[in-house]
Every structure is written in C-alpha cells, then in structure tokens.
Design a protein around this motif. Sequence first.
Motif, PDB file in Angstrom:
ATOM      1  N   GLN A 176      15.922 -11.854   7.550  1.00 28.60           N
ATOM      2  CA  GLN A 176      15.721 -10.451   7.217  1.00 28.60           C
ATOM      3  C   GLN A 176      15.816 -10.141   5.730  1.00 28.60           C
ATOM      4  OE1 GLN A 176      18.593 -11.672   8.406  1.00 28.60           O
ATOM      5  NE2 GLN A 176      20.251 -10.199   8.349  1.00 28.60           N
ATOM      6  N   THR A 177      16.273 -11.076   4.922  1.00 28.62           N
ATOM      7  CA  THR A 177      16.470 -10.808   3.502  1.00 28.62           C
ATOM      8  C   THR A 177      15.425 -11.546   2.670  1.00 28.62           C
ATOM      9  OG1 THR A 177      18.846 -10.592   3.907  1.00 28.62           O
ATOM     10  CG2 THR A 177      18.140 -10.849   1.617  1.00 28.62           C
ATOM     11  N   PRO A 178      14.535 -10.797   2.006  1.00 30.33           N
ATOM     12  CA  PRO A 178      13.553 -11.440   1.128  1.00 30.33           C
ATOM     13  C   PRO A 178      14.251 -12.125  -0.052  1.00 30.33           C
ATOM     14  CG  PRO A 178      13.000  -9.130   1.517  1.00 30.33           C
ATOM     15  CD  PRO A 178      14.371  -9.351   2.058  1.00 30.33           C
ATOM     16  N   TYR A 179      13.561 -13.024  -0.697  1.00 32.46           N
ATOM     17  CA  TYR A 179      14.128 -13.736  -1.837  1.00 32.46           C
ATOM     18  C   TYR A 179      13.965 -12.979  -3.147  1.00 32.46           C
ATOM     19  CZ  TYR A 179      15.105 -17.776   0.993  1.00 32.46           C
ATOM     20  OH  TYR A 179      15.623 -18.612   1.940  1.00 32.46           O
ATOM     21  N   ARG A 180      13.083 -11.999  -3.180  1.00 33.83           N
ATOM     22  CA  ARG A 180      12.894 -11.208  -4.390  1.00 33.83           C
ATOM     23  C   ARG A 180      12.356  -9.838  -3.992  1.00 33.83           C
ATOM     24  NH1 ARG A 180       9.772 -15.603  -4.789  1.00 33.83           N
ATOM     25  NH2 ARG A 180       7.609 -15.388  -4.206  1.00 33.83           N
ATOM     26  N   GLY A 181      12.233  -8.960  -4.986  1.00 36.40           N
ATOM     27  CA  GLY A 181      11.730  -7.625  -4.720  1.00 36.40           C
ATOM     28  C   GLY A 181      12.765  -6.549  -4.978  1.00 36.40           C
ATOM     29  N   HIS A 182      14.031  -6.930  -5.037  1.00 36.64           N
ATOM     30  CA  HIS A 182      15.119  -6.008  -5.362  1.00 36.64           C
ATOM     31  C   HIS A 182      16.318  -6.863  -5.779  1.00 36.64           C
ATOM     32  CE1 HIS A 182      18.065  -2.805  -5.118  1.00 36.64           C
ATOM     33  NE2 HIS A 182      17.062  -1.945  -4.969  1.00 36.64           N
ATOM     34  N   PRO A 183      17.080  -6.407  -6.773  1.00 37.92           N
ATOM     35  CA  PRO A 183      18.231  -7.219  -7.210  1.00 37.92           C
ATOM     36  C   PRO A 183      19.251  -7.462  -6.096  1.00 37.92           C
ATOM     37  CG  PRO A 183      18.225  -5.070  -8.310  1.00 37.92           C
ATOM     38  CD  PRO A 183      16.931  -5.197  -7.578  1.00 37.92           C
ATOM     39  N   VAL A 184      19.342  -6.549  -5.150  1.00 36.71           N
ATOM     40  CA  VAL A 184      20.282  -6.741  -4.043  1.00 36.71           C
ATOM     41  C   VAL A 184      19.880  -7.953  -3.203  1.00 36.71           C
ATOM     42  CG1 VAL A 184      21.182  -5.713  -1.908  1.00 36.71           C
ATOM     43  CG2 VAL A 184      20.999  -4.329  -3.982  1.00 36.71           C
ATOM     44  N   PHE A 185      18.590  -8.151  -2.983  1.00 33.03           N
ATOM     45  CA  PHE A 185      18.140  -9.299  -2.193  1.00 33.03           C
ATOM     46  C   PHE A 185      18.522 -10.616  -2.873  1.00 33.03           C
ATOM     47  CE2 PHE A 185      14.380  -6.491  -0.713  1.00 33.03           C
ATOM     48  CZ  PHE A 185      15.165  -5.907   0.278  1.00 33.03           C
ATOM     49  N   VAL A 186      18.304 -10.693  -4.172  1.00 30.64           N
ATOM     50  CA  VAL A 186      18.658 -11.906  -4.925  1.00 30.64           C
ATOM     51  C   VAL A 186      20.162 -12.134  -4.841  1.00 30.64           C
ATOM     52  CG1 VAL A 186      18.626 -13.022  -7.186  1.00 30.64           C
ATOM     53  CG2 VAL A 186      16.695 -11.587  -6.478  1.00 30.64           C
ATOM     54  N   ALA A 187      20.927 -11.073  -5.040  1.00 29.98           N
ATOM     55  CA  ALA A 187      22.393 -11.177  -4.995  1.00 29.98           C
ATOM     56  C   ALA A 187      22.881 -11.568  -3.606  1.00 29.98           C
ATOM     57  CB  ALA A 187      23.021  -9.858  -5.429  1.00 29.98           C
ATOM     58  N   GLN A 188      22.219 -11.087  -2.566  1.00 36.41           N
ATOM     59  CA  GLN A 188      22.630 -11.462  -1.215  1.00 36.41           C
ATOM     60  C   GLN A 188      22.513 -12.966  -1.000  1.00 36.41           C
ATOM     61  OE1 GLN A 188      20.393  -8.071   0.939  1.00 36.41           O
ATOM     62  NE2 GLN A 188      21.907  -8.829   2.396  1.00 36.41           N
ATOM     63  N   HIS A 189      21.431 -13.557  -1.487  1.00 29.54           N
ATOM     64  CA  HIS A 189      21.285 -15.007  -1.337  1.00 29.54           C
ATOM     65  C   HIS A 189      22.292 -15.748  -2.212  1.00 29.54           C
ATOM     66  CE1 HIS A 189      17.937 -14.960   1.380  1.00 29.54           C
ATOM     67  NE2 HIS A 189      17.317 -14.079   0.609  1.00 29.54           N
ATOM     68  N   ALA A 190      22.527 -15.258  -3.411  1.00 30.89           N
ATOM     69  CA  ALA A 190      23.471 -15.907  -4.322  1.00 30.89           C
ATOM     70  C   ALA A 190      24.905 -15.844  -3.809  1.00 30.89           C
ATOM     71  CB  ALA A 190      23.386 -15.268  -5.705  1.00 30.89           C
ATOM     72  N   THR A 191      25.237 -14.802  -3.046  1.00 32.67           N
ATOM     73  CA  THR A 191      26.610 -14.608  -2.572  1.00 32.67           C
ATOM     74  C   THR A 191      26.793 -14.938  -1.091  1.00 32.67           C
ATOM     75  OG1 THR A 191      26.184 -12.271  -2.085  1.00 32.67           O
ATOM     76  CG2 THR A 191      27.059 -12.801  -4.279  1.00 32.67           C
ATOM     77  N   ALA A 192      25.752 -15.459  -0.453  1.00 33.06           N
ATOM     78  CA  ALA A 192      25.806 -15.816   0.974  1.00 33.06           C
ATOM     79  C   ALA A 192      26.132 -14.602   1.844  1.00 33.06           C
ATOM     80  CB  ALA A 192      26.796 -16.947   1.221  1.00 33.06           C
ATOM     81  N   THR A 193      25.536 -13.458   1.478  1.00 31.27           N
ATOM     82  CA  THR A 193      25.677 -12.256   2.292  1.00 31.27           C
ATOM     83  C   THR A 193      24.308 -11.832   2.825  1.00 31.27           C
ATOM     84  OG1 THR A 193      25.512 -10.854   0.312  1.00 31.27           O
ATOM     85  CG2 THR A 193      27.727 -11.420   1.065  1.00 31.27           C
ATOM     86  N   CYS A 194      23.434 -12.795   3.018  1.00 28.30           N
ATOM     87  CA  CYS A 194      22.038 -12.537   3.382  1.00 28.30           C
ATOM     88  C   CYS A 194      21.817 -12.408   4.881  1.00 28.30           C
ATOM     89  CB  CYS A 194      21.144 -13.626   2.804  1.00 28.30           C
ATOM     90  SG  CYS A 194      21.757 -15.286   3.106  1.00 28.30           S
TER      91      CYS A 194
END
Length: 123
Positions: free
Chosen positions: A61-79
């Motif tokens: 459900q979490t794209p890899y780009r398109g909003h800084p929150v999406f990038v941060a979710q992958h970086a912080t394992a909250t995706c």
Amino acid sequence: MDDMEARLRQIGQHHFRARFRLRGRDRAVVDLRGIATVRRHAADLIERRLAPAEPRNDGRQTPYRGHPVFVAQHATATCCRTCLSRWHGIPAGRALDETEKTYVVDAICRWIGWQYAPHQPPP
C-alpha cells in the motif's frame, strides 16, 4: 539516545532501509509546505493506509516515491503492518490505537528531520 532513536538507527543499518534518502520533489514538498503540514499529511496517510486492522493491499500500500512520507515510511519500516510488527513490535491484525499512530508519525517525522540535519546522520 531514546528508544525510538536507537530503533530507527538499527533499522537504518539494514541494507534495504539504508538506501532511502529525501531527494528532489520529495524534499521540495517539505521545503515548500513545512514539517507541520507534512506531519498532518503523515497522520492522515497513517490513519487511512496503515491504522486499520486489515489495511487494503497490506504490504503493497505504500508507494516508494511521490510524497516524503512514503519515502520515510520505507526508511523507518512503518510502510506496512508486517514491517510494523517485525521492526517495531506493533502487532498486526488489530487497528492501531492513538498511541501507536502517534509513534508511527513521530518516527516518520524524526527521519525526515534527520534528512535536514547534516551533523546528525540518518539511521
């Protein structure tokens, strides 16, 4: 160093998570809108995409780009709920409570803040 910082630094050492950086348009969103607005976006995205007991398309459900929150979710394992369970100890199969939602948003915003602090390396 608090517990969240220690956990985020550990997550940031994982080869997949370490690749994420706030760049280009994603960084420009934070520059243009400000961290307070990005925090509100994060809270809204978490509420809709991650907080339900069984999120739609969980794990995808979490794209890899398109909003800084999406990038941060992958970086912080909250995706996704699997990553929340594995890395943060927040069990899947039930809706997130308010404390857990706040924790996730704080983790995301802390990582974004680290992307702006050159003297503090991101996790």
